[in-house]
Structure formats: structure tokens, C-alpha cells
Design an enzyme around this catalytic site. Structure first.
Site, short mmCIF file in Angstrom:
data_model
loop_
_atom_site.label_atom_id
_atom_site.label_comp_id
_atom_site.label_asym_id
_atom_site.label_seq_id
_atom_site.Cartn_x
_atom_site.Cartn_y
_atom_site.Cartn_z
N GLU A 40 0.87 -1.16 0.00
CA GLU A 40 0.00 0.00 0.00
C GLU A 40 0.91 1.22 0.00
O GLU A 40 1.50 1.56 1.02
CB GLU A 40 -0.91 0.01 1.23
CG GLU A 40 -1.78 1.24 1.34
CD GLU A 40 -2.47 1.37 2.68
OE1 GLU A 40 -2.61 2.51 3.18
OE2 GLU A 40 -2.88 0.33 3.24
N ARG A 44 1.50 10.17 0.95
CA ARG A 44 1.91 11.12 1.99
C ARG A 44 3.13 11.93 1.58
O ARG A 44 3.57 12.80 2.32
CB ARG A 44 2.25 10.37 3.29
CG ARG A 44 1.11 9.55 3.86
CD ARG A 44 1.55 8.88 5.15
NE ARG A 44 0.63 7.86 5.59
CZ ARG A 44 0.84 7.03 6.61
NH1 ARG A 44 1.96 7.15 7.31
NH2 ARG A 44 -0.05 6.11 6.94
N THR A 67 -3.78 6.42 1.93
CA THR A 67 -3.94 7.82 2.31
C THR A 67 -4.51 8.64 1.15
O THR A 67 -4.07 9.77 0.88
CB THR A 67 -2.60 8.43 2.80
OG1 THR A 67 -1.88 7.47 3.58
CG2 THR A 67 -2.84 9.63 3.70
N LYS A 127 -11.55 -0.11 6.72
CA LYS A 127 -10.30 0.02 7.47
C LYS A 127 -10.64 0.60 8.85
O LYS A 127 -11.32 1.63 8.94
CB LYS A 127 -9.36 0.95 6.70
CG LYS A 127 -8.09 1.36 7.44
CD LYS A 127 -7.28 2.30 6.56
CE LYS A 127 -6.04 2.80 7.26
NZ LYS A 127 -5.19 3.63 6.38
#
Length: 214
Positions: A40, A44, A67, A127
Site C-alpha cells: 500500500e 503522503r 492515504t 479500514k
């Protein structure tokens, strides 16, 4: 196809924070060597899309984007080759853009209200984030009792030591973690250690593998 289908039975998702695409090839090779060919790549850092693209060029890897905060980032991630999308929170715009594209999406939730909103959007896998800060496994057990149709992918503060307890719960589809792709390992290019930690991680949910803890 659901997120768990895309993961192909792998129940630990390495959460990668990397800003140097030049290191992506070596990282991907280490994940594959360690028997955990999943990543993943989190959005960021400024170079996240380029890192994701390089990882996705490895045909042995299942690469997703993490993210992801906006529908525009969904487009950027998919253009780079993401096969699934993960978000820290629940954005209807992000979910719908992924659904329109036919790509599995796992939005972040922390409360019963957010779980219900995810169900309203047609999702059954979410999640749980940040996992440890929100009560960890006891909170998941409570949520799972109220929502037996939902599966959780807890992420946030989970370690190699705490992961087995999460993985043992039937409501947990997988866990996300960074201990096998820690920033200091990536910065130092310690790819052998990344591969070794990946191999050890697979034994957390395949206890019959050679070398697994008794």
C-alpha cells in the site's frame, strides 16, 4: 472484486511511505522475495505516485494506493497502476469514484456511525483506523458484534507482536502495518531485512510454514 480478493489471500498489507522512486524496484523485489508481494503505497509524499507506478510495474506485486483523500487522488492513483485504494477516513466522493472505476476501496472508520455510512455506500470491508489509538481489538470485537456482515482491516500502531491477536478474530480480513517496511530500513536500503521481516510476517497467518513459531 473485493479488496480481499485482490490481496489474494495475503492478510498483512505492508504500508509503504517512500518518496524516492529509484528505491521502488529494490523494495518490490524484497517484498516478493519475502513472500508478501503486497504494498500500500501511501500518498503522503510528493513522489508517492511515481513510487506507486514503479512498484506497479512489477507483475508479481499487488499494489494499492493509501492515504487517498480526494477523488482527484483516486484518478492519480489509478493512472499510476493502483489495484485497490485505501483511505484514512470515509469520503463518499472517494468511494464513489472507485466504484465507478470498478476498483476496490477500503475507507477508514472508527465509529458505528461511520460503519453505517459505509454500509449505505454498499461496502462490507472497512479500514479500522487508527486501530490502537481507537481501542484496538476490543473495539473491533464490539463493532463486529453490532455489524456481523462487516470485515475490518485494522491499521495504525499494529506491530508484529500485536498482529496475531487481530488476525485471529474472524471479523478481521487483514491488517496493515509498517514494521516490515520501516522508514529506517528503506532509507538504509536494508532489503535483506525487509525480505526477512516479510517472511516472518507471513508466518503470523500461515503458522504451518517452516520456521513458524510453535
Amino acid at each position: 472484486m473485493s479488496a480481499t480478493d485482490v490481496l489474494g489471500g495475503h492478510r498483512i498489507v505492508p504500508v509503504v511511505v517512500l518518496d524516492d522512486p529509484a528505491r521502488a524496484d529494490a523494495l518490490g523485489a524484497a517484498l516478493v522475495e519475502g513472500g508478501l508481494p503486497v504494498a500500500e503505497a501511501t500518498f503522503r509524499t510528493p513522489g508517492a505516485a511515481a513510487v506507486l507506478r514503479r512498484l506497479a510495474e512489477n507483475a508479481d506485486l499487488v499494489v494499492g494506493a493509501g492515504t487517498v483523500l480526494t477523488d482527484r487522488q483516486v484518478d492519480e492513483a489509478l493512472e499510476a497502476g493502483a489495484r485497490f485504494v485505501v483511505s484514512p477516513g470515509l469520503s463518499a466522493a472517494v468511494v464513489r469514484r472507485c466504484q465507478d472505476a470498478g476498483v476496490p476501496v477500503v475507507p477508514g472508520v472508527a465509529t458505528p456511525t461511520e460503519v453505517m455510512q459505509a454500509l449505505d455506500l454498499g461496502l462490507d470491508t472497512v479500514k479500522f483506523f487508527p486501530a490502537e489509538a481507537n481501542g484496538g481489538l476490543p473495539t473491533i470485537k464490539a463493532l463486529a458484534a453490532a455489524f456481523p456482515q462487516v470485515r475490518f482491516m485494522p491499521t495504525g500502531g499494529i506491530t508484529a507482536e500485536s498482529a496475531p491477536a487481530y488476525l485471529a478474530h474472524p471479523a478481521v480480513a487483514a491488517v496493515g502495518g509498517s514494521w516490515m517496511v520501516a522508514g529506517d530500513l528503506l532509507a538504509a536500503g536494508r532489503w535483506d531485512e525487509v525480505a526477512a521481516r516479510c517472511a516472518a510476517s507471513t508466518r503470523l497467518y500461515h503458522p504451518t510454514l517452516e520456521g513458524a513459531p510453535a
